[in-house]
Design a protein around this motif. Sequence first.
Motif, PDB file in Angstrom:
ATOM      1  N   SER A   1       0.845  -1.185   0.000  1.00  0.00           N
ATOM      2  CA  SER A   1       0.000   0.000   0.000  1.00  0.00           C
ATOM      3  C   SER A   1       0.884   1.240   0.000  1.00  0.00           C
ATOM      4  O   SER A   1       2.020   1.213   0.493  1.00  0.00           O
ATOM      5  N   PHE A   2       0.363   2.336  -0.571  1.00  0.00           N
ATOM      6  CA  PHE A   2       1.118   3.594  -0.621  1.00  0.00           C
ATOM      7  C   PHE A   2       0.190   4.744  -0.256  1.00  0.00           C
ATOM      8  O   PHE A   2      -0.963   4.790  -0.690  1.00  0.00           O
ATOM      9  N   TYR A   3       0.709   5.681   0.563  1.00  0.00           N
ATOM     10  CA  TYR A   3      -0.063   6.855   0.938  1.00  0.00           C
ATOM     11  C   TYR A   3       0.867   8.050   0.945  1.00  0.00           C
ATOM     12  O   TYR A   3       2.045   7.942   1.304  1.00  0.00           O
ATOM     13  N   SER A   4       0.338   9.203   0.525  1.00  0.00           N
ATOM     14  CA  SER A   4       1.175  10.395   0.435  1.00  0.00           C
ATOM     15  C   SER A   4       0.498  11.594   1.096  1.00  0.00           C
ATOM     16  O   SER A   4      -0.706  11.812   0.915  1.00  0.00           O
ATOM     17  N   PHE A   5       1.275  12.358   1.881  1.00  0.00           N
ATOM     18  CA  PHE A   5       0.837  13.644   2.418  1.00  0.00           C
ATOM     19  C   PHE A   5       1.450  14.726   1.527  1.00  0.00           C
ATOM     20  O   PHE A   5       2.673  14.805   1.396  1.00  0.00           O
ATOM     21  N   GLN A   6       0.618  15.551   0.945  1.00  0.00           N
ATOM     22  CA  GLN A   6       1.083  16.444  -0.119  1.00  0.00           C
ATOM     23  C   GLN A   6       1.529  17.823   0.352  1.00  0.00           C
ATOM     24  O   GLN A   6       2.100  18.581  -0.420  1.00  0.00           O
TER      25      GLN A   6
END
Length: 352
Positions: free
Chosen positions: A59-64
């Motif tokens: 899984s991948f998650y990003s805070f922009q």
Amino acid sequence: MSTNSSYVVKNIIQGHNLSSEINSYLKILAPLQFTLETCGGTGETDYANIFMTSPLESSFYSFQNSTEIKRFNARIPHLHDFYELMIVLDGEIHQQIEQTELVFHSGSCCLMNRNIVHKEGFHSKAMLLFIGFSEKLVRELAEDEQKVYFPEIERPGSNPILRFMTDNLTKSDTKEYLDFFPGINNKDWYRILHTLTDNILRAIMFPQMGSTYIIKGMLLELFGYLSNPEQFHITPVHVEADNNFLLFSHISHLMEDMDGRITRSELERMLNYSGNYINSIVKKYTGLCLSDYSQMFYIKKAAHMLCTSTLSITEIMEKLHFTNTTHFYKCFKKHYQMTPKQYRLSKAKNQA
């Protein structure tokens, strides 16, 4: 990330009690999981990425932006049903452990048991790797350890990391962790840790026949490297202990590595605390000022060299950077109540 009372991250982690104001609870769904967290900074245009993988899924998650990073930092602390090894590959991370906030720097590692409430927070650029070990995997590693082909080399039962986890399987309420602090002469930790963890990640993400055994073997190789006293200093910490105990342990290890020949400014740079504060911690635990505490280490080294080498007293003084014979004799006699020559003769007589 969901704000509901529970969530599941692709057969890797299941979160509970997310609406609680006290702490949340994470349950591992795979034998082990890797979480790589990378923060580019905390400014308006910076970011933070979280990549999770396990033998089941990824899984991948990003805070922009900084607002999302601040929201991440503000989340409630958590605890989990698995053991978690944190490796700071680059930068630094603020880790809240129960009621104490600690800062871990590049090369530092921390292995937590299943009872500690904690959370990490980004305050600057950083790269972190978290490895989660399920209870089932820990039991399997402990069982496999008894079946090794080379017991003289692999020494079943001797690894402090695996022993820490297996011992904790029967402790339902103890809050403790292992702190790993790289030795001052360990200049190659970055390459070795990256290589070891990259190889495990590759085996997880690109499995083939035998990958299960390869992964277990490489995990034990990682444990062996981290528990090598020539590479890392390990400090067991009980959360109920004094909050300054860990800092004092780091000061002492650096003193030991340098035989006491380390300056206040060098300690400030390595530990990121003021010299006055470092001095106060040493005073608290030993009753000595920083200079007197450091003196203990190089005089102890001199005593060791007197017993184990044929070097002359003058040669020993030179190796320990003493330029004043009278000062050396005075310091030595203060600690051992005899001159260096008398000490050498007394030890030789006792060993005869």
